[in-house]
Design a protein around this motif. Structure first.
Motif, PDB file in Angstrom:
ATOM      1  N   LYS A 105      44.700  12.522 -19.155  1.00 43.77           N
ATOM      2  CA  LYS A 105      43.754  13.818 -19.727  1.00 43.77           C
ATOM      3  C   LYS A 105      43.676  13.696 -21.309  1.00 43.77           C
ATOM      4  O   LYS A 105      42.348  14.068 -21.597  1.00 43.77           O
ATOM      5  CB  LYS A 105      44.529  14.971 -19.381  1.00 43.77           C
ATOM      6  CG  LYS A 105      44.657  15.448 -18.104  1.00 43.77           C
ATOM      7  CD  LYS A 105      45.152  16.979 -17.888  1.00 43.77           C
ATOM      8  CE  LYS A 105      45.862  17.421 -16.636  1.00 43.77           C
ATOM      9  NZ  LYS A 105      46.662  18.477 -16.709  1.00 43.77           N
ATOM     10  N   LYS A 112      52.986  30.417 -16.191  1.00 47.63           N
ATOM     11  CA  LYS A 112      52.101  29.347 -16.497  1.00 47.63           C
ATOM     12  C   LYS A 112      50.922  29.929 -17.179  1.00 47.63           C
ATOM     13  O   LYS A 112      50.674  31.018 -16.887  1.00 47.63           O
ATOM     14  CB  LYS A 112      51.566  28.722 -15.156  1.00 47.63           C
ATOM     15  CG  LYS A 112      51.941  27.149 -15.376  1.00 47.63           C
ATOM     16  CD  LYS A 112      51.424  26.445 -13.843  1.00 47.63           C
ATOM     17  CE  LYS A 112      51.235  25.205 -13.859  1.00 47.63           C
ATOM     18  NZ  LYS A 112      50.017  24.912 -14.927  1.00 47.63           N
ATOM     19  N   GLU A 137      47.739  28.683 -17.406  1.00 47.83           N
ATOM     20  CA  GLU A 137      46.830  28.288 -16.478  1.00 47.83           C
ATOM     21  C   GLU A 137      46.815  28.524 -15.117  1.00 47.83           C
ATOM     22  O   GLU A 137      48.028  28.022 -14.729  1.00 47.83           O
ATOM     23  CB  GLU A 137      45.991  26.997 -16.989  1.00 47.83           C
ATOM     24  CG  GLU A 137      45.670  26.861 -18.452  1.00 47.83           C
ATOM     25  CD  GLU A 137      46.963  26.389 -19.015  1.00 47.83           C
ATOM     26  OE1 GLU A 137      47.769  25.566 -18.459  1.00 47.83           O
ATOM     27  OE2 GLU A 137      46.946  26.260 -20.263  1.00 47.83           O
ATOM     28  N   GLY A 190      46.613  21.771 -21.295  1.00 44.08           N
ATOM     29  CA  GLY A 190      46.252  22.785 -20.145  1.00 44.08           C
ATOM     30  C   GLY A 190      44.791  22.838 -19.487  1.00 44.08           C
ATOM     31  O   GLY A 190      44.677  23.530 -18.559  1.00 44.08           O
ATOM     32  N   TRP A 235      46.233  26.244 -12.873  1.00 37.26           N
ATOM     33  CA  TRP A 235      46.017  25.087 -12.468  1.00 37.26           C
ATOM     34  C   TRP A 235      47.262  24.321 -12.683  1.00 37.26           C
ATOM     35  O   TRP A 235      47.905  24.548 -13.564  1.00 37.26           O
ATOM     36  CB  TRP A 235      44.781  24.352 -12.549  1.00 37.26           C
ATOM     37  CG  TRP A 235      44.183  24.321 -14.005  1.00 37.26           C
ATOM     38  CD1 TRP A 235      44.710  23.517 -14.804  1.00 37.26           C
ATOM     39  CD2 TRP A 235      43.296  25.062 -14.590  1.00 37.26           C
ATOM     40  NE1 TRP A 235      44.094  23.639 -16.363  1.00 37.26           N
ATOM     41  CE2 TRP A 235      43.407  24.827 -15.805  1.00 37.26           C
ATOM     42  CE3 TRP A 235      42.577  26.209 -14.069  1.00 37.26           C
ATOM     43  CZ2 TRP A 235      42.271  25.422 -16.902  1.00 37.26           C
ATOM     44  CZ3 TRP A 235      41.921  27.023 -14.973  1.00 37.26           C
ATOM     45  CH2 TRP A 235      41.720  26.496 -16.454  1.00 37.26           C
TER      46      TRP A 235
HETATM   47 MG    MG Z   1      48.642  21.897 -16.494  1.00 39.37          MG
END
Ligand code: MG
Ligand code: CTP
Length: 181
Positions: free
Chosen positions: A109, A177, A179, A117, A181
């Motif tokens: 990522k 969390k 987010e 995130g 996802w």
């Molecule tokens: Mg994440």
């Protein structure tokens, strides 16, 4: 019936790989694994991958595997078919593989310019399967061959994204969390 058995075995066998991500959310914090280092102008892994979260995740997965192994005879008896007991190396492969896969995903990522995130559909849902299954096959080959038959692997690949999306949505709603996802 055979389908239901396959789904139950797949879910049971993957539990030690499912729990680490959630345990890492609860236990995370402190020093990031990459120590704040960058590669080029981007963080190597980011602040979302910490030593504490990783250790908490692996520990949670291994402890869960031990608990499942203790209750396995009772559960198999009640179900009328066998679910797996976990060999120590299988437990380690599943739990550590899940955390490694998650870390590898963060590495990818960051290389693709995504901030901590940020969403990466596909990778977010399957990163831990992609590493935990091969690592378990390597560490506990006979055990893996016995339980992760082709149909079980197929169910895992389909079931995991569904479970992942559901549990992360719950964790997000609960404020655990940042987010969904
Ligand atoms: Mg994440
Ligand atoms: N976490 C951790 N150590 C890990 C994995 C997760 O401490 N090895 C904790 C962090 O607090 C992280 C949270 O769990 O923020 C959620 O995990 P995840 O969604 O994987 O991390 P993100 O913050 O979304 O970061 P990234 O973009 O790198 O996935």
């Amino acid at each position: 019936m055979a389908v239901l058995e396959t789904v139950v075995i797949a879910f049971w066998a993957m539990l030690p790989a499912y729990v680490p991500n959630n345990a890492a959310v609860l236990g995370g914090g402190g020093r990031p694994i990459d120590g704040g280092r960058t590669w080029g102008d981007k963080r190597v892994l980011g602040d979302g991958k910490t030593w504490r979260g990783t250790a908490a995740g692996i520990a949670a997965g291994v402890v869960l595997a031990a608990v499942l192994t203790v209750i396995e005879p009772t559960v198999s008896d009640a179900l009328g078919f066998d679910v797996p007991a976990f060999e120590p190396l299988a437990a380690l492969g599943l739990a550590a593989g899940a955390m490694l896969g998650d870390i590898l995903a963060s590495f990818l990522k960051r290389r693709s310019g995504r901030q901590r995130g940020a969403m990466f559909p596909g990778l977010d849902q399957l990163d831990f399967v992609v590493v935990s299954l091969p690592l378990t096959a390597l560490l506990a080959t006979e055990w893996f061959r016995t339980w992760f038959t082709l149909d079980v692997i197929l169910v895992v690949v389909v079931l995991t994204p569904v479970l992942h999306v559901t549990t992360n949505m719950i964790a997000y709603k609960l404020g655990l969390k940042n987010e969904p996802w």
